[in-house]
Design a protein around this motif. Sequence first.
Motif, PDB file in Angstrom:
ATOM      1  N   TRP A  95       5.507  -1.580  -7.623  1.00  0.00           N
ATOM      2  CA  TRP A  95       6.925  -1.219  -7.614  1.00  0.00           C
ATOM      3  C   TRP A  95       7.590  -1.841  -8.836  1.00  0.00           C
ATOM      4  O   TRP A  95       8.239  -2.877  -8.764  1.00  0.00           O
ATOM      5  CB  TRP A  95       7.587  -1.702  -6.316  1.00  0.00           C
TER       6      TRP A  95
ATOM      7  N   PRO B 159       9.455   2.464  -2.976  1.00  0.00           N
ATOM      8  CA  PRO B 159       9.351   3.809  -3.531  1.00  0.00           C
ATOM      9  C   PRO B 159       8.762   4.783  -2.523  1.00  0.00           C
ATOM     10  O   PRO B 159       8.359   4.419  -1.422  1.00  0.00           O
ATOM     11  CB  PRO B 159       8.378   3.601  -4.692  1.00  0.00           C
TER      12      PRO B 159
ATOM     13  N   ASN C 252       0.847   3.257  -2.693  1.00  0.00           N
ATOM     14  CA  ASN C 252       1.679   2.824  -3.814  1.00  0.00           C
ATOM     15  C   ASN C 252       2.119   1.383  -3.613  1.00  0.00           C
ATOM     16  O   ASN C 252       3.062   1.098  -2.871  1.00  0.00           O
ATOM     17  CB  ASN C 252       2.897   3.743  -3.936  1.00  0.00           C
TER      18      ASN C 252
ATOM     19  N   GLY D  57      12.541  -3.594  -8.874  1.00  0.00           N
ATOM     20  CA  GLY D  57      11.656  -2.746  -8.094  1.00  0.00           C
ATOM     21  C   GLY D  57      12.102  -2.663  -6.646  1.00  0.00           C
ATOM     22  O   GLY D  57      12.547  -3.640  -6.052  1.00  0.00           O
ATOM     23  N   LYS D  58      12.002  -1.469  -6.070  1.00  0.00           N
ATOM     24  CA  LYS D  58      12.409  -1.229  -4.693  1.00  0.00           C
ATOM     25  C   LYS D  58      11.369  -0.381  -3.994  1.00  0.00           C
ATOM     26  O   LYS D  58      10.429   0.102  -4.612  1.00  0.00           O
ATOM     27  CB  LYS D  58      13.763  -0.527  -4.666  1.00  0.00           C
TER      28      LYS D  58
ATOM     29  N   ASP E 279       0.372   5.858  -8.301  1.00  0.00           N
ATOM     30  CA  ASP E 279       1.295   5.730  -7.176  1.00  0.00           C
ATOM     31  C   ASP E 279       0.763   6.445  -5.935  1.00  0.00           C
ATOM     32  O   ASP E 279       1.423   6.442  -4.899  1.00  0.00           O
ATOM     33  CB  ASP E 279       2.690   6.252  -7.546  1.00  0.00           C
TER      34      ASP E 279
ATOM     35  N   VAL F 109       5.746  -6.296  -7.699  1.00  0.00           N
ATOM     36  CA  VAL F 109       7.140  -5.892  -7.644  1.00  0.00           C
ATOM     37  C   VAL F 109       7.861  -6.371  -8.896  1.00  0.00           C
ATOM     38  O   VAL F 109       7.732  -7.528  -9.297  1.00  0.00           O
ATOM     39  CB  VAL F 109       7.835  -6.470  -6.399  1.00  0.00           C
TER      40      VAL F 109
END
Length: 726
Positions: free
Chosen positions: A128, A118, A125, A115-116, A351, A171
Amino acid sequence: MFDIRGAIFALLLVSGEALSDDVWFQQQDFAGALRILDETRRLEPQKSAEALRVWKDATWKAAVAAYDAAKARSDEDMAVPSHNVSEACRNATFRYQEDLLHGKMYALQMFDAAGKLPSGFFEGNLNWWGLYSQCTNITAKGYGENINFDAKYWTATIGPVIAKPLLYLRVGVCVPDTCSRNDVIEWLDGSILMRLLLREGITVVDAKSLTVWTTLPRTTLAVICIVSIVVALMIAGTLYDVFKPNHISRPIWKVHQPISNEYTNGAVTETTPLINDTSVTRQAEKVIVPSAQERPLCKLLLAFSVRTNTRKLLSTRESPDSLGCLHGIRFLSMTWVILGHTFGFVIDYLDNPLFGLNIMKRFSFEPILNGFLSVDSFFFLSGVLMAYLMLLQLDKYRREGRRFPYWLLYVHRYWRLTPVYAFVLMLWVWVYPYIMTGPAATTAADPGCLKNWWYNFLYINNFLDMVTGKECMGWTWYLANDMQFFVISVPIIWITFRYFLVGMITQVVLLLASFGATIGLAIHYNLQPTMSSAGQNPDAMNLYYQKPYCRIGPYLVGTMLGYLLYRTRGQVRMHKAVALLGWLAATGICMGVVYGLYNHLTQGVVLSRPVAILYLTVHRTAWGVGLAWVVFACVNGYGGIINTILSWKAWIPLSRLTYCAYLVHPMVIFIVYQDQMEANIHYSDILLAYYFVGHVVFSYAVAYIVSMMAEAPMRHLEKLVLKQDT
């Protein structure tokens, strides 16, 4: 509502580099990045754009130089935090780092799957996920890179990032499978991310990895065996039904519904309280019922015949005493329940939840914010059918000089509800957790069911704590209330049948007692007018929402209407002006209940305590009064187009499935939202409408399967036990 500075911190701390690279590798770059972030932290909230620019332009090389210079000028300890990580995890992680720098495909995919940062952070949001399936598909054998580990996906929970409201950052992390939960937490706890979040008072760090089941528990295997046996019986019963000799049958869609009072209004599930009228049943079921000379084993097989059960399910024949408009009300109320849960359950997977909050301010969204009233529609329907059908049977038994078997009412009711209930609970506890995958899924059984499942079968689970998860299958609190109302309504309806005035006074006293209890709770616990109200007591679900003494109002309105319908038999005549006034009054009441708190729910207008308590106390009963007029007008010929819509024959089969649909639809929604979750759901009208329609269709499809496997066979077996025709 949204702390901009806190958002900026989380935004910067969990950037792609920090989360996917340096968070996992022990390098001195940590300290330099920390210094950059610390400088960014001091910017005013109005300078958020500048903060983003600073972070975007910063490089790790510059960060290290800045850190070294700062350390030379300062005596304070700025050492990089140490990691208490296992050797196996550290070695595998360093190997992953080296392969990533050399561009090996497995390492690139692991990096890509994590996960990064977004888009949509400023829309709330905070999930992730990354790509769960991409991470779990990476294996040493599959890539042939001469490594001794596979990739493993973890969901790290960090926070709360924002204290009000309580929001956590989740995450997705893709790491070697040699890293344990403790390793993951230790890496995160010593990262830039956590060092700065700790300064903001954030101390919660956790990680979980979805269990991949190579062997199933014995309980799950036992459930699979039970389901397999039921499926085998269904196949055998259907084959016997099709190929047995001398079977006279019509196409499924042309065979009529039995017209016994038991099947009146299609109420053959949770609202069927009456004893079978066998004399009428025998006459009505000649076309679809096997000969009485068949052996018990053959009758048992036929109880599981998909052909026979589907024929009865799809039949649209009604009794002369049926209340046709109830079919439509029942189905539409069920879809309203699913609609509310679709929007309610989706919040954790959006999100853009802040954009969703703007949508919730629309006037058209009020039916969803007030979707709790859909349950009161079912309470009202149960009261109507209970009183109306029981009074018809009492009248019949009195005319025939027979003694009414009251005890059989309770046996019949319990038998009709509980086996199906148990079947679904069995799937929920021992099958559902083991078919779920994805970052948002859980493989843990419902903790309330493991200890308190027996409360459900006694129908007292509504007295357990729902908020802390002690209640099993939390949405079934409704069934407990409905059963409790049924238990007390049998003697009340008998009293009303024998002594009208005493029975009505008893019901009015119960209604006033309910009002009194609600007022007392509202004053003592500062309850707000609706469950969606800002500042509602967090324990309101336990204190008020699921308690029978606060929810019996619509049910009592239904029993009173049931008596009125029994006495009038659809023969009431009134002037058109009176009917128009009735419709205007009912429309005004229902619209006021649903839309009356628009400014309160969307604009934050605070109601005075007397007004808030008054609404909380009477609005559910008022909703039942509005529905009572709709039913009364439709039955007596003053429904017009409304009656045409509600009495549409297509609703009849669907209304028979509402009990099973109610039991299974939360599982359907959880599967859609959690299973194979690769990305968040975007909040938009079209997409949410798509999810809603899918939930309705899927819920009724699963309800049909459950009905064929449990509900319909139990209905047949009940009649065999009571020595009645099926």
